[in-house]
Design a protein around this motif. Structure first.
Motif, PDB file in Angstrom:
ATOM      1  N   PHE A 217       0.878  -1.175   0.000  1.00 37.36           N
ATOM      2  CA  PHE A 217       0.000   0.000   0.000  1.00 37.36           C
ATOM      3  C   PHE A 217       0.911   1.219   0.000  1.00 37.36           C
ATOM      4  O   PHE A 217       2.073   1.145   0.403  1.00 37.36           O
ATOM      5  CB  PHE A 217      -0.944   0.011   1.214  1.00 37.36           C
ATOM      6  CG  PHE A 217      -0.247  -0.035   2.547  1.00 37.36           C
ATOM      7  CD1 PHE A 217       0.110   1.141   3.208  1.00 37.36           C
ATOM      8  CD2 PHE A 217       0.056  -1.243   3.138  1.00 37.36           C
ATOM      9  CE1 PHE A 217       0.753   1.097   4.427  1.00 37.36           C
ATOM     10  CE2 PHE A 217       0.709  -1.301   4.374  1.00 37.36           C
ATOM     11  CZ  PHE A 217       1.050  -0.137   5.020  1.00 37.36           C
TER      12      PHE A 217
ATOM     13  N   GLN B  51       1.319   5.649   0.577  1.00 39.14           N
ATOM     14  CA  GLN B  51       0.746   6.831   1.204  1.00 39.14           C
ATOM     15  C   GLN B  51       1.835   7.866   1.464  1.00 39.14           C
ATOM     16  O   GLN B  51       2.956   7.509   1.828  1.00 39.14           O
ATOM     17  CB  GLN B  51       0.075   6.466   2.542  1.00 39.14           C
ATOM     18  CG  GLN B  51      -0.729   7.580   3.157  1.00 39.14           C
ATOM     19  CD  GLN B  51      -1.852   8.039   2.239  1.00 39.14           C
ATOM     20  OE1 GLN B  51      -2.668   7.231   1.794  1.00 39.14           O
ATOM     21  NE2 GLN B  51      -1.893   9.319   1.939  1.00 39.14           N
TER      22      GLN B  51
ATOM     23  N   LEU C  79      -5.128   5.435   6.473  1.00 39.18           N
ATOM     24  CA  LEU C  79      -3.864   4.698   6.447  1.00 39.18           C
ATOM     25  C   LEU C  79      -3.928   3.503   7.393  1.00 39.18           C
ATOM     26  O   LEU C  79      -3.461   2.403   7.055  1.00 39.18           O
ATOM     27  CB  LEU C  79      -2.699   5.613   6.823  1.00 39.18           C
ATOM     28  CG  LEU C  79      -1.330   4.934   6.915  1.00 39.18           C
ATOM     29  CD1 LEU C  79      -0.956   4.236   5.615  1.00 39.18           C
ATOM     30  CD2 LEU C  79      -0.252   5.948   7.309  1.00 39.18           C
TER      31      LEU C  79
ATOM     32  N   LYS D  12      -5.709   0.791   5.685  1.00 39.01           N
ATOM     33  CA  LYS D  12      -4.875   0.092   4.710  1.00 39.01           C
ATOM     34  C   LYS D  12      -4.004  -0.961   5.399  1.00 39.01           C
ATOM     35  O   LYS D  12      -3.835  -2.076   4.892  1.00 39.01           O
ATOM     36  CB  LYS D  12      -3.999   1.084   3.951  1.00 39.01           C
ATOM     37  CG  LYS D  12      -4.734   1.956   2.950  1.00 39.01           C
ATOM     38  CD  LYS D  12      -3.785   2.925   2.241  1.00 39.01           C
ATOM     39  CE  LYS D  12      -4.521   3.799   1.248  1.00 39.01           C
ATOM     40  NZ  LYS D  12      -3.611   4.759   0.562  1.00 39.01           N
TER      41      LYS D  12
ATOM     42  N   THR E 254      -6.147  -3.890   6.365  1.00 36.14           N
ATOM     43  CA  THR E 254      -6.465  -4.678   5.172  1.00 36.14           C
ATOM     44  C   THR E 254      -5.269  -5.540   4.774  1.00 36.14           C
ATOM     45  O   THR E 254      -5.423  -6.725   4.440  1.00 36.14           O
ATOM     46  CB  THR E 254      -6.854  -3.758   4.006  1.00 36.14           C
ATOM     47  OG1 THR E 254      -7.879  -2.858   4.423  1.00 36.14           O
ATOM     48  CG2 THR E 254      -7.349  -4.570   2.818  1.00 36.14           C
ATOM     49  N   ALA E 255      -4.088  -4.955   4.807  1.00 35.38           N
ATOM     50  CA  ALA E 255      -2.881  -5.693   4.441  1.00 35.38           C
ATOM     51  C   ALA E 255      -2.642  -6.864   5.384  1.00 35.38           C
ATOM     52  O   ALA E 255      -2.284  -7.972   4.942  1.00 35.38           O
ATOM     53  CB  ALA E 255      -1.679  -4.755   4.437  1.00 35.38           C
TER      54      ALA E 255
ATOM     55  N   TYR F 102      -2.075  -4.779  -4.338  1.00 41.06           N
ATOM     56  CA  TYR F 102      -1.940  -3.374  -3.962  1.00 41.06           C
ATOM     57  C   TYR F 102      -3.262  -2.889  -3.388  1.00 41.06           C
ATOM     58  O   TYR F 102      -4.316  -3.034  -4.008  1.00 41.06           O
ATOM     59  CB  TYR F 102      -1.549  -2.514  -5.167  1.00 41.06           C
ATOM     60  CG  TYR F 102      -1.236  -1.086  -4.777  1.00 41.06           C
ATOM     61  CD1 TYR F 102      -0.039  -0.766  -4.138  1.00 41.06           C
ATOM     62  CD2 TYR F 102      -2.148  -0.066  -5.035  1.00 41.06           C
ATOM     63  CE1 TYR F 102       0.241   0.532  -3.764  1.00 41.06           C
ATOM     64  CE2 TYR F 102      -1.876   1.245  -4.666  1.00 41.06           C
ATOM     65  CZ  TYR F 102      -0.678   1.541  -4.031  1.00 41.06           C
ATOM     66  OH  TYR F 102      -0.399   2.827  -3.655  1.00 41.06           O
ATOM     67  N   ILE F 103      -3.184  -2.293  -2.200  1.00 38.34           N
ATOM     68  CA  ILE F 103      -4.367  -1.834  -1.470  1.00 38.34           C
ATOM     69  C   ILE F 103      -4.505  -0.331  -1.663  1.00 38.34           C
ATOM     70  O   ILE F 103      -3.546   0.421  -1.470  1.00 38.34           O
ATOM     71  CB  ILE F 103      -4.234  -2.165   0.027  1.00 38.34           C
ATOM     72  CG1 ILE F 103      -4.149  -3.681   0.218  1.00 38.34           C
ATOM     73  CG2 ILE F 103      -5.387  -1.573   0.817  1.00 38.34           C
ATOM     74  CD1 ILE F 103      -3.593  -4.096   1.559  1.00 38.34           C
ATOM     75  N   ALA F 104      -5.693   0.104  -2.037  1.00 38.85           N
ATOM     76  CA  ALA F 104      -5.909   1.534  -2.301  1.00 38.85           C
ATOM     77  C   ALA F 104      -7.291   1.945  -1.849  1.00 38.85           C
ATOM     78  O   ALA F 104      -8.238   1.161  -1.872  1.00 38.85           O
ATOM     79  CB  ALA F 104      -5.739   1.834  -3.786  1.00 38.85           C
ATOM     80  N   GLY F 105      -7.397   3.203  -1.449  1.00 35.11           N
ATOM     81  CA  GLY F 105      -8.685   3.781  -1.110  1.00 35.11           C
ATOM     82  C   GLY F 105      -9.444   4.190  -2.353  1.00 35.11           C
ATOM     83  O   GLY F 105      -8.927   4.102  -3.477  1.00 35.11           O
TER      84      GLY F 105
ATOM     85  N   ARG G  48      -9.284  -0.889   0.116  1.00 38.48           N
ATOM     86  CA  ARG G  48      -9.033  -0.928   1.559  1.00 38.48           C
ATOM     87  C   ARG G  48     -10.334  -1.115   2.315  1.00 38.48           C
ATOM     88  O   ARG G  48     -11.424  -0.760   1.844  1.00 38.48           O
ATOM     89  CB  ARG G  48      -8.326   0.341   2.032  1.00 38.48           C
ATOM     90  CG  ARG G  48      -9.181   1.584   1.991  1.00 38.48           C
ATOM     91  CD  ARG G  48      -8.677   2.651   2.965  1.00 38.48           C
ATOM     92  NE  ARG G  48      -9.368   3.920   2.804  1.00 38.48           N
ATOM     93  CZ  ARG G  48     -10.557   4.195   3.288  1.00 38.48           C
ATOM     94  NH1 ARG G  48     -11.236   3.274   3.963  1.00 38.48           N
ATOM     95  NH2 ARG G  48     -11.109   5.387   3.100  1.00 38.48           N
TER      96      ARG G  48
ATOM     97  N   SER H 191     -12.668   8.740   7.902  1.00 33.10           N
ATOM     98  CA  SER H 191     -11.413   8.255   7.341  1.00 33.10           C
ATOM     99  C   SER H 191     -10.315   9.321   7.250  1.00 33.10           C
ATOM    100  O   SER H 191      -9.136   8.989   7.315  1.00 33.10           O
ATOM    101  CB  SER H 191     -11.660   7.654   5.949  1.00 33.10           C
ATOM    102  OG  SER H 191     -12.168   8.627   5.061  1.00 33.10           O
TER     103      SER H 191
END
Length: 259
Positions: free
Chosen positions: A10, A12, A23, A26, A29-30, A221-224, A244, A250
């Motif tokens: 991820f 940021q 964050l 994220k 989630t990871a 890959y984790i993204a908002g 995410r 947030s």
């Protein structure tokens, strides 16, 4: 032949001295993905960004629940506006003055972690506090401001360059073959021509994904939502893109220890 272990990433910018809640989401989630898939977690820390608004930190009063925004102060206006976050120096009295204000907005253990950070620039300060909070336990950090990372990354034609200007390091945009500082609206300041090396280059928004991927080689890959909207996934089709996890408020800061 066995498959390579997953690389769950991820990205940021430094996003407040206490991290914004997106964050934290994220990271959660990871870690959930890692439990399911194995592999390692990598944080692409975009400390070469220069926007001082990124580090605005919104906390809620512990008694009234009213939100209040805080931020770093900087040594001068040029540095505040144009220096990359890793080069924005923190005045010597900022940390203690800020700590006295935080008691009404963060629990004592968070304030003590804040006081204990030893860093003289914005990017290092944020990263060290994130670590102290437990946010990055078991996470490998890759920094966009790291010269070795830049040297290892692929070539791009859409980028910024960190160059000296009036006694500071500034992040200048390559525009029509010239290095320029954006003054706002249509106004730009063109800098004198100079030679620069790959170690001074960091990606722009649209070149960030392939540049990052050339270094990380991530599988997931984790993204908002905002990042998902502008990511050009065709630049790295080998990646599995993951939204995410949801989190309330947030854009506000998270100040609970441990994360």
């Amino acid at each position: 032949m066995s498959e390579a272990a997953p690389v769950i990433a991820f990205g940021q910018q430094p996003c407040g001295f206490f991290p914004r809640r997106f964050l934290v989401a994220k990271v959660w989630t990871a870690r959930r993905l890692q439990q399911e898939l194995g592999g390692e977690i990598v944080f692409f820390y975009h400390d070469a960004d220069h926007d001082p608004r990124e580090t605005q930190t919104t906390l809620r009063h512990l008694k009234t629940d009213e939100p209040q925004s805080f931020n770093f102060t900087f040594e001068n206006k040029l540095q505040r506006k144009y220096s990359p976050l890793y080069a924005k120096r923190i005045p010597a009295d900022w940390q203690e003055n800020m700590a006295r204000s935080l008691g009404a907005f963060a629990p004592p253990e968070a304030v003590e972690a804040f006081r204990a950070v030893q860093a003289d620039n914005v990017a290092d300060f944020c990263l060290e506090l994130y670590r102290a909070m437990g946010l990055l336990e078991g996470v490998r950090v890759v920094r966009s401001g790291d010269a070795a990372v830049r040297e290892a990354a692929c070539a791009i034609d859409d980028y910024y360059v960190d160059v000296p200007h009036e006694g500071e390091t500034v992040r200048a945009r390559l525009v029509d073959g010239a290095l320029k500082l954006h003054r706002g609206g249509p106004a730009w300041l063109e800098l004198p021509r100079c030679d620069y090396a790959k170690s001074q280059i960091s990606p722009a928004r649209d070149s960030r994904l392939p540049w990052m991927q050339s270094v990380l080689g991530c599988t997931h890959y984790i993204a908002g939502a905002g990042e998902q909207a502008y990511l050009r996934k065709e630049d790295a089709p080998e990646i599995t893109y993951v939204a995410r996890d949801e989190i309330d408020r947030s854009s506000e800061a998270y100040a609970q220890l441990p994360v």
